[in-house]
Enzyme design. Structure first.
Site, short mmCIF file in Angstrom:
data_model
loop_
_atom_site.label_atom_id
_atom_site.label_comp_id
_atom_site.label_asym_id
_atom_site.label_seq_id
_atom_site.Cartn_x
_atom_site.Cartn_y
_atom_site.Cartn_z
N ASP A 125 -43.50 39.35 -16.72
CA ASP A 125 -43.40 38.63 -15.45
C ASP A 125 -42.73 39.52 -14.41
O ASP A 125 -41.85 39.09 -13.67
CB ASP A 125 -42.60 37.33 -15.66
CG ASP A 125 -42.77 36.35 -14.49
OD1 ASP A 125 -43.66 36.59 -13.64
OD2 ASP A 125 -42.01 35.38 -14.42
N ARG A 165 -39.90 39.26 -6.94
CA ARG A 165 -39.03 38.06 -6.94
C ARG A 165 -38.11 38.06 -8.17
O ARG A 165 -37.09 37.38 -8.19
CB ARG A 165 -39.89 36.79 -6.93
CG ARG A 165 -40.74 36.62 -8.17
CD ARG A 165 -41.60 35.37 -8.22
NE ARG A 165 -42.47 35.46 -9.40
CZ ARG A 165 -43.63 36.10 -9.42
NH1 ARG A 165 -44.09 36.67 -8.31
NH2 ARG A 165 -44.35 36.17 -10.52
N ASN A 166 -38.49 38.80 -9.21
CA ASN A 166 -37.68 38.87 -10.43
C ASN A 166 -36.86 40.16 -10.51
O ASN A 166 -36.42 40.55 -11.58
CB ASN A 166 -38.57 38.74 -11.67
CG ASN A 166 -39.09 37.32 -11.83
OD1 ASN A 166 -38.47 36.39 -11.33
ND2 ASN A 166 -40.21 37.16 -12.49
N ASP A 202 -34.76 37.96 -15.14
CA ASP A 202 -35.70 36.94 -15.62
C ASP A 202 -36.51 37.37 -16.82
O ASP A 202 -37.67 37.73 -16.70
CB ASP A 202 -36.64 36.48 -14.49
CG ASP A 202 -35.97 35.35 -13.74
OD1 ASP A 202 -36.05 34.22 -14.22
OD2 ASP A 202 -35.34 35.61 -12.72
#
Length: 460
Positions: free
Chosen positions: A311, A315-316, A329
């Site tokens: 992932d 954003r992570n 994350d």
């Protein structure tokens, strides 16, 4: 007895208190986490740093034990006393031989959706119906709980309106207590040392708070739902194995009101918002390359440990106070495997083969290419104006995004190499890091400045 020898970087747990250190020694309390800075300095002494106070000093090898990673074990449970759908008579059988305070929780067969707390007291088993009222659980309509973990925690300390406090969980066959394992390995933190501040984020799983743990600024992810907490326990066990300057560091977990995951606080938030709110007038291409390199080094480390992130996206990635980018994350992270599961996949970041559940480090490399595009477009949404369905179809047909405006040609060719259709033709993170290092050399203001420090002058 042979003296234990540890390498620099090893994390250790203090076995007892050392409150009156001699000159040059480090003060610590039982359970504190210390990081070894220098290999054996003779006579069993090591130089170490206190993970919370940041103080440095000497410790003896006999006063600490190594902080172990938690083995990834599907039988680890935050609710080892939960037996699922079993009948009342079965519960009574399981609570033999009778012992005051021995207990278990089962699903109610007669009232689907409710639970039953079964407690052994004075030679018999009492069954308490646990009802759902306004999304909370209660036995007596006086005391309400968000989840079973909270309820058991409360009745283990208070008798309340039940016949006895809960003294001993009857573990389900095959289940192991996560609390015991976390405590044994040094990852269970003390709720009394945590101060919670304001909310800094809301996820579908719960809230993220700013806080302080023994003087250190931390981020605290609180997961209240039992089932989600159990899933996040897996993320936590992954994080106990990972120590790198470009991965967000786990300090430990607290079991209270569900699960609290405590990590270092990344003051400047996630990378996508960081770039969007500053833009090209503030951040130049050298600084963008620095971020790209930070993430690449974190991913190279994951690659070396055979972990697949699954992932990876801006954003992570979180940005620290001194503008270092760190990967976070690990909710979808798995040891390199083809195991399929039903996690929702972020289509725009996911390699074509990974959409068919074939994950590998090379599918992370694809996502890294998309993350590079996000960095050099200052946080734009990838595949602008395209629906997910279009992205899937077009990418499958060979479409690849154009270079962002003013993106160095060398960086765009790296992106395209990450998006090779054949996974084996994509570079490794190790190779990507070498190429980014060279790219940074080209853009740095002075010769040999590839070891450029982070731009500490970036406005907040």
């Amino acid at each position: 007895m042979s003296v234990k020898s540890w390498a620099a970087g090893t994390q250790c747990v203090a076995k007892g208190d050392h409150r009156k250190p001699k000159s040059g020694e480090l003060a610590f309390r039982k359970g504190d986490i210390l990081t070894i800075l220098d290999a054996d300095m003779g006579k069993g002494y090591y130089k170490a740093r206190h993970n919370v106070t940041g103080e440095e000093g000497l410790i003896t090898s006999t006063s600490v034990r190594e902080r172990e990673a938690i083995r990834i074990d599907p039988s680890l449970s935050l609710m080892p006393w939960f037996h699922g759908k079993i009948s009342g008579p079965e519960a009574v059988c399981k609570l033999r031989p009778v012992e005051d305070g021995l207990f278990l929780v089962r699903e109610s067969i007669r009232h689907p959706g409710d639970y039953v707390l079964c407690v052994s007291v004075s030679g018999e088993v009492i069954h308490y119906r646990v009802m759902y009222r306004d999304n909370k659980l209660t036995i007596d309509n006086m005391q309400y709980f968000y989840n079973l973990i909270d309820m058991i925690e409360f009745y283990s300390k208070n008798k309340g309106s039940i016949a006895t406090t809960l003294l001993k969980p009857k573990e389900k066959e095959g289940a192991k207590s996560a609390e015991l394992e976390l405590s044994k390995t040094g990852w269970l933190l003390d709720i009394r040392r945590l101060t919670l501040g304001e909310t800094i984020g809301e996820g579908e799983f719960g809230a993220v708070y700013e806080g302080e743990y023994m003087g250190q600024k931390v981020a605290v992810k609180n997961i209240k739902c039992d089932v989600t907490a159990q899933a996040f326990l897996q993320e936590t066990t992954v994080m106990t194995k990972l120590q790198h300057k470009n991965l967000v560091r786990l300090l430990g977990v607290i079991l209270h009101n569900g699960l609290h995951i405590v990590t270092e606080l990344m003051v400047k938030g996630n990378l996508v918002n960081f770039l969007r709110t500053r833009g090209r007038s503030v951040i130049n291409s050298v600084q963008l390359l620095r971020f790209a390199l930070d993430v690449c080094e974190g991913m190279e480390y994951l690659e070396s440990k055979r972990f697949v992130h699954r992932d990876l996206a801006a954003r992570n990635v979180l940005v620290s106070d001194d503008s270092v980018a760190k990967v976070s994350d690990f909710g979808l992270t798995k040891v390199d495997s083809k195991a399929s599961d039903h996690a929702k996949l972020p289509v725009k970041w996911t390699a074509p083969e990974a959409l068919k559940k074939e994950f590998s480090t090379k599918s992370d490399v694809w996502s890294y290419g998309v993350l590079l595009w996000e960095i050099f477009s200052y946080g734009r949404q990838p595949y602008p104006k395209m629906s997910l369905k279009e992205v899937k179809e077009k990418v499958e047909e060979g479409y690849r995004m154009e270079a962002p405006e003013d993106c160095p040609p060398g960086v765009y060719s790296l992106m395209k190499s990450c998006w090779e259709k054949e996974p084996r033709r994509r570079p490794s993170f190790h190779k990507l890091r070498e190429k980014l290092d060279r790219e940074l050399g080209k853009h740095s203001p002075s010769p040999g400045a590839t070891g450029i420090q982070h731009p500490l002058f970036l406005p907040d």
